[in-house]
Scaffold this motif. Structure first.
Motif, PDB file in Angstrom:
ATOM      1  N   ASP B 182     -19.175  16.725  22.116  1.00  0.00           N
ATOM      2  CA  ASP B 182     -20.022  17.767  22.682  1.00  0.00           C
ATOM      3  C   ASP B 182     -19.360  19.129  22.497  1.00  0.00           C
ATOM      4  N   ASN B 183     -20.173  20.094  22.082  1.00  0.00           N
ATOM      5  CA  ASN B 183     -19.712  21.479  21.983  1.00  0.00           C
ATOM      6  C   ASN B 183     -18.565  21.695  20.979  1.00  0.00           C
ATOM      7  N   ARG B 210     -23.787  16.800  21.823  1.00  0.00           N
ATOM      8  CA  ARG B 210     -24.543  17.889  22.417  1.00  0.00           C
ATOM      9  C   ARG B 210     -23.935  19.247  22.062  1.00  0.00           C
ATOM     10  N   ASP B 211     -24.774  20.165  21.579  1.00  0.00           N
ATOM     11  CA  ASP B 211     -24.369  21.538  21.236  1.00  0.00           C
ATOM     12  C   ASP B 211     -23.253  21.617  20.182  1.00  0.00           C
ATOM     13  N   LYS B 213     -21.607  21.858  16.438  1.00  0.00           N
ATOM     14  CA  LYS B 213     -22.019  22.616  15.245  1.00  0.00           C
ATOM     15  C   LYS B 213     -21.209  22.156  14.043  1.00  0.00           C
ATOM     16  N   GLY B 238     -29.437  20.262  21.204  1.00  0.00           N
ATOM     17  CA  GLY B 238     -28.865  21.559  20.852  1.00  0.00           C
ATOM     18  C   GLY B 238     -27.876  21.527  19.691  1.00  0.00           C
ATOM     19  N   GLU B 240     -26.385  21.675  15.968  1.00  0.00           N
ATOM     20  CA  GLU B 240     -26.783  22.467  14.795  1.00  0.00           C
ATOM     21  C   GLU B 240     -25.990  22.023  13.578  1.00  0.00           C
ATOM     22  N   THR B 268     -32.574  20.343  18.283  1.00  0.00           N
ATOM     23  CA  THR B 268     -31.542  20.328  17.249  1.00  0.00           C
ATOM     24  C   THR B 268     -32.070  21.127  16.054  1.00  0.00           C
TER      25      THR B 268
END
Lengths: 260, 393
Positions: B182-183, B210-211, B213, B238, B240, B268
């Motif tokens: 996540d993140n 989650r989130d 990138k 979320g 990307e 997403t």
């Protein structure tokens, strides 16, 4: 180096099998400014493109030499490096390539591989030349002709001429589509470059640019040939009287077709 | 070629994996068991070769060298990581390859040899990029596996280079597996510059929490035949992902690339940007697919693929696809392949620029819009330079 000299003799040029330039003779030397005028469709731009080596134009006969070298036997880039420059009517856009990078590559093409133009010096010179043509400094980093207005494209052609310092410059309708202020700017840019080391050939429909660049020689082209040559007074006469009198005097009665 | 598979026995696998823990031996055997049942999953336009189906020699593991490794990061040879009993290795190794597995991938999971393991710890944010080089020598089949794990909130750049000595006639059947917590955020850059007689089969997989990138920054210029299938699973909401892919093929090089974005989480977003250049008789088969699953409300998936043809004999097949099973999403694609504009070349030449320099400038310009989205300046410059060098007279 001796004064530049472009000698065209009996030049014939065809496009898609049709002969457009039908035997043209012209000599341009350093320090001279020649203007070729004439109605649409008489082969003025065709002659200019063929001199540069545009791939769509076929030379059917005649010769063209620059400083004694046969330019018609050269590739396009060799002609340019020999000192010929064509300011184009419709210059191409090159996305992703900045004006500065483009010009630096063009300058380095004229130098030995191990002797590129120093980057700082290049940018200093470019900046000075942009200032004298009243071109915004952001021009250097913009992509070549992409999103340029008509006037910006013409000024960019003149900027390139200033940076590349050709021996013979052919300006193909550098004034068309411009308002009078833009015409003055372009004309003064060219005038600043005039010297014994530069011969200029201006192709135009209109007399007005000749108010700002004094031609030494004026030629009228009709039906693929130069039909009349004279001094600046010929341009004045054409401005006053149009082309019809000349057509009648020469017994040319064919309709004039629009240039492709 | 199927014959070579049958000859690969559990005893050979055991010999392979003599010093590995039993969980891994079990996985290898299970993968071997699946090999014969699985489909090939190879594009019809791409020739089928024998070499990737052979068994690699463990002694032929490519040399993997890592640059400096800061605190909070592990970047080690995969064998070392396995022997150290790294939990993340046991947890993730091969996991992302089970979905949509092909015969070649199962064979890879049965017989991979060497590779690297990279773990960036929770919350660790790296300032300098991590570097990893996979170096081939001549005349062998290599099967390295790269496993990259970024824990929650970690941020890193990883630059991987695949290369080999001149004249190497090797085949590479490797894999890249990326797990982002996540993140977490990763820029994964890969330069594929193996010699011109090598074949590479190089599937890449990523899973985003989650989130998270991910940027895939890919530059493929080497190999006689390069087959790469890159799949990104956007699992957490979320997440990307972006592909910035560049390739340049010449002579008789054949590229077969497939980029797939699988949207599972809500909101997403994914974007596939590919710019390819082909000269000589090179050929590229390029597929892309944005898959939006039923669960992925608010997802967005876009694709832009452009190929510049420097010769009449080069060939490109671009096949963009969308597979959408959810409402309220945005998705689309644009693809084009076209020759150099002769008027651009004429214009440049009319300024004294030689034909080859003109093409170099056009290639540089063509790449510019892709390069401007690449975060690291050094990577941008490197890709630009590699492409310039490759333009032929």
């Amino acid at each position: 180096m001796a004064r530049p000299e472009l000698i065209i003799q009996g030049l014939r040029v065809g496009v898609e099998g049709r002969e457009i330039v039908k035997g043209l003779d012209l000599t341009v030397r350093g320090g001279e400014v020649h203007a070729i005028m004439g109605p649409n469709g008489t082969g003025k731009s065709t002659m200019a493109s063929a001199l540069m080596g545009h791939p769509s134009y076929e030379v059917l006969g005649g010769t063209a030499t620059l400083d004694g070298q046969d330019i018609l036997a050269m590739s396009v880039d060799e002609r340019a490096r020999a000192g010929l420059f064509l300011a184009m009517q419709y210059p191409a856009e090159i996305s992703g390539v900045s004006n500065a990078n483009f010009l630096r590559t063009a300058l380095n093409a004229r130098r030995a591989e191990n002797d590129p133009v120093p980057v700082m010096q290049f940018h200093r010179d470019l900046k000075a030349k942009m200032e004298s043509l009243q071109i915004d400094q952001s021009f250097a980093e913009r992509y070549v002709n992409e999103g340029f207005s008509g006037g910006e494209k013409k000024r960019n052609e003149i900027l390139q001429m200033a940076v590349l310092r050709p021996r013979i410059a052919v300006l193909d309708e550098i004034d068309s589509g411009l308002d009078i202020d833009a015409v003055k700017l372009v004309a003064s840019g060219v005038s600043q470059m005039l010297s014994e080391d530069l011969g200029v050939l201006i192709i135009t429909h209109y007399q007005r640019i000749l108010n700002y660049i004094n031609p030494t020689n004026v030629h009228v082209m009709m039906q693929g040939r130069i039909v009349r040559s004279g001094g600046p007074e010929l341009a004045m006469e054409l401005e006053a009287r149009g082309y019809e009198w000349l057509r009648q005097e020469l017994g040319i009665d064919e309709p004039i077709t629009e240039e492709a | 070629m199927a014959g070579t598979l049958v000859e690969l026995t559990p005893e050979q696998i055991a010999a392979f994996a003599a010093d590995e823990p039993s969980w891994l031996f079990g996985r290898r055997l299970a993968a071997l068991g699946r090999v014969s049942e699985l489909p090939l999953r190879q594009s019809k336009q791409t020739p089928l070769e024998t070499a990737p189906f052979l068994a690699p020699d463990l002694a032929q593991a490519p040399s993997v060298t890592a640059g400096d490794v800061p605190a909070g990061v592990e970047l080690v040879d995969l064998r070392t990581a396995i022997q150290e009993g790294q939990l993340a290795v046991q947890q993730h190794l091969g996991r992302l390859f089970t979905e949509g597995e092909s015969r070649l991938q199962a064979l890879h999971l049965a017989t991979f040899a060497g590779g690297a393991f990279c773990r960036v710890g929770r919350g660790v944010e790296l300032k300098e990029p991590l570097q990893l080089t996979v170096e081939l020598e001549s005349g062998a089949l290599y099967a390295p596996h790269l496993l990259v794990v970024l824990e929650e909130g970690a941020r890193a750049d990883l630059i991987v280079e695949l290369r080999g000595g001149a004249g190497a006639e090797a085949a590479v059947r490797g894999a890249v597996e990326i797990v982002l917590g996540d993140n977490a955020a990763l820029n994964y850059t890969e330069f594929q510059r193996v010699p011109g007689r090598t074949q590479t089969y190089w599937p890449r997989r990523a899973e985003l929490g989650r989130d998270a990138k991910l940027h895939w920054i890919l530059a493929d210029v080497g190999a006689r035949l390069a087959v790469a299938d890159t799949r990104t699973y956007l699992r957490g909401s979320g997440a990307e992902a972006r592909v910035l892919a560049s390739f340049f093929g010449g002579r008789r090089q054949h590229f077969d690339f497939n980029h797939v974005m699988v949207h599972e989480g809500q909101h997403t977003t994914s974007d596939i940007e590919a710019r390819g250049v082909l000269q000589g008789r090179a050929r590229a088969v390029y597929n892309a697919n944005s898959v939006i699953r039923k669960s992925a409300k608010g997802a967005s998936g876009w694709q832009h693929e452009h190929t510049l043809m420097l010769s009449d004999e080069a060939r490109a097949d671009l096949i963009p696809e969308l597979e959408i099973s959810e409402w309220e999403v945005s998705a689309g694609h644009a693809a084009s392949a076209g020759p150099v504009d002769p008027m651009q070349v004429y214009y440049m030449e009319s300024r004294g620029i030689s034909p080859v320099e003109s093409r170099r400038l056009i290639v540089a310009g063509f790449l510019a819009s892709l390069l401007q989205d690449i975060p690291l300046a050094s990577v941008r410059e490197r890709i630009a330079d590699i492409f310039q060098e490759k333009v032929e007279l």
